[in-house]
Scaffold this motif. Sequence first.
Motif, PDB file in Angstrom:
ATOM      1  N   VAL A  84       7.736  49.450 -79.032  1.00 56.39           N
ATOM      2  CA  VAL A  84       6.626  50.384 -78.865  1.00 56.39           C
ATOM      3  C   VAL A  84       5.361  49.566 -79.132  1.00 56.39           C
ATOM      4  N   VAL A  85       4.559  49.368 -78.082  1.00 54.48           N
ATOM      5  CA  VAL A  85       3.520  48.345 -78.096  1.00 54.48           C
ATOM      6  C   VAL A  85       2.115  48.932 -78.002  1.00 54.48           C
ATOM      7  N   ALA A  86       1.332  48.691 -79.029  1.00 53.82           N
ATOM      8  CA  ALA A  86      -0.105  48.951 -78.978  1.00 53.82           C
ATOM      9  C   ALA A  86      -0.788  47.675 -78.504  1.00 53.82           C
ATOM     10  N   GLU A  87      -1.924  47.806 -77.831  1.00 56.30           N
ATOM     11  CA  GLU A  87      -2.658  46.623 -77.406  1.00 56.30           C
ATOM     12  C   GLU A  87      -3.880  46.417 -78.286  1.00 56.30           C
ATOM     13  N   TYR A  88      -3.915  45.271 -78.967  1.00 59.88           N
ATOM     14  CA  TYR A  88      -5.060  44.882 -79.789  1.00 59.88           C
ATOM     15  C   TYR A  88      -5.676  43.634 -79.154  1.00 59.88           C
ATOM     16  N   ASN A  89      -6.889  43.744 -78.649  1.00 63.47           N
ATOM     17  CA  ASN A  89      -7.587  42.581 -78.103  1.00 63.47           C
ATOM     18  C   ASN A  89      -6.734  41.795 -77.106  1.00 63.47           C
ATOM     19  N   HIS A  90      -6.151  42.529 -76.162  1.00 57.88           N
ATOM     20  CA  HIS A  90      -5.349  41.961 -75.070  1.00 57.88           C
ATOM     21  C   HIS A  90      -4.003  41.417 -75.519  1.00 57.88           C
ATOM     22  N   SER A  91      -3.531  41.768 -76.702  1.00 54.79           N
ATOM     23  CA  SER A  91      -2.247  41.246 -77.170  1.00 54.79           C
ATOM     24  C   SER A  91      -1.531  42.301 -78.009  1.00 54.79           C
ATOM     25  N   THR A 120      -5.379  50.373 -70.706  1.00 50.97           N
ATOM     26  CA  THR A 120      -4.681  49.786 -69.554  1.00 50.97           C
ATOM     27  C   THR A 120      -3.165  49.936 -69.688  1.00 50.97           C
ATOM     28  N   GLY A 121      -2.737  50.867 -70.524  1.00 49.34           N
ATOM     29  CA  GLY A 121      -1.298  51.052 -70.727  1.00 49.34           C
ATOM     30  C   GLY A 121      -0.639  49.900 -71.449  1.00 49.34           C
ATOM     31  N   ALA A 122      -1.442  49.117 -72.172  1.00 47.76           N
ATOM     32  CA  ALA A 122      -0.946  47.938 -72.906  1.00 47.76           C
ATOM     33  C   ALA A 122      -0.329  46.905 -71.970  1.00 47.76           C
ATOM     34  N   ALA A 123      -0.783  46.882 -70.715  1.00 48.21           N
ATOM     35  CA  ALA A 123      -0.209  45.952 -69.739  1.00 48.21           C
ATOM     36  C   ALA A 123      -0.338  44.496 -70.198  1.00 48.21           C
ATOM     37  N   ARG A 124      -1.497  44.142 -70.756  1.00 40.86           N
ATOM     38  CA  ARG A 124      -1.691  42.754 -71.189  1.00 40.86           C
ATOM     39  C   ARG A 124      -0.853  42.438 -72.411  1.00 40.86           C
ATOM     40  N   ALA A 125      -0.725  43.397 -73.324  1.00 41.92           N
ATOM     41  CA  ALA A 125       0.096  43.183 -74.521  1.00 41.92           C
ATOM     42  C   ALA A 125       1.572  43.044 -74.151  1.00 41.92           C
ATOM     43  N   VAL A 145       7.285  50.956 -69.566  1.00 40.98           N
ATOM     44  CA  VAL A 145       6.553  52.215 -69.505  1.00 40.98           C
ATOM     45  C   VAL A 145       5.137  51.963 -70.003  1.00 40.98           C
ATOM     46  N   HIS A 146       4.153  52.387 -69.212  1.00 44.23           N
ATOM     47  CA  HIS A 146       2.752  52.172 -69.570  1.00 44.23           C
ATOM     48  C   HIS A 146       2.020  53.510 -69.614  1.00 44.23           C
ATOM     49  N   ILE A 147       1.474  53.839 -70.782  1.00 45.46           N
ATOM     50  CA  ILE A 147       0.676  55.064 -70.952  1.00 45.46           C
ATOM     51  C   ILE A 147      -0.780  54.636 -71.011  1.00 45.46           C
ATOM     52  N   GLY A 148      -1.501  54.838 -69.915  1.00 45.07           N
ATOM     53  CA  GLY A 148      -2.877  54.371 -69.847  1.00 45.07           C
ATOM     54  C   GLY A 148      -3.817  55.385 -69.243  1.00 45.07           C
TER      55      GLY A 148
END
Length: 197
Positions: A84-91, A120-125, A145-148
């Motif tokens: 389960v991934v949160a995106e912090y500063n593109h990571s 962006t749905g954590a795409a970069r992370a 799965v991307h929730i954005g």
Amino acid sequence: MSNKPRIAVIIGSTRPTRFADKPAQWMLAQAQARGDIEVELIDLRDHPLPFFDEAASNMWMPSENPEAVRWQETIARFDGFIFVVAEYNHSITGVLKNALDQAYKEWNRKPFTAIGYGGTGAARAVEHLRMIGIELQMVSTHAAVHIGGGDFMTVHPMGSNQPMESIEAHLKASAGTALDELVWWAKATMAAKAVEA
């Protein structure tokens, strides 16, 4: 003893105000609805890991910190993972990166997928997670799965704070594909490891 793959849903954020629980519970329910895997929720809050400070990776020598060892033993029980991934500063979050670093051989030759959230749905992370996974000798699913965007603001507390079911129709297909791929790879890697044993 079951030969179903054992899958861990790993919540990759520990902030008191984290959003992670909502998508984690939704993804857990999607996985539990299947009959071909056993799934368990693993929360990094329950694993107060220090910042990695061992003499070397546990690939080369045993870890000394009891929490690190407990984490490695936890990870070793599973055949695959849903992050389960949160995106912090593109990571990914620092705590998730630290948790990945605290083990090595326990991740090897196991598959993973992800459910990410953010603008962006954590795409970069998720892409960064895939790069880390490769170095840990893991196998990434193609699907995630991307929730954005609007979906994220629909379910986030700072937005409309609606239940996940309100956007479920937008997520079901990708979740199903990600889980199908995860199961396929889990069975493939389990079979390959059984031949080596």
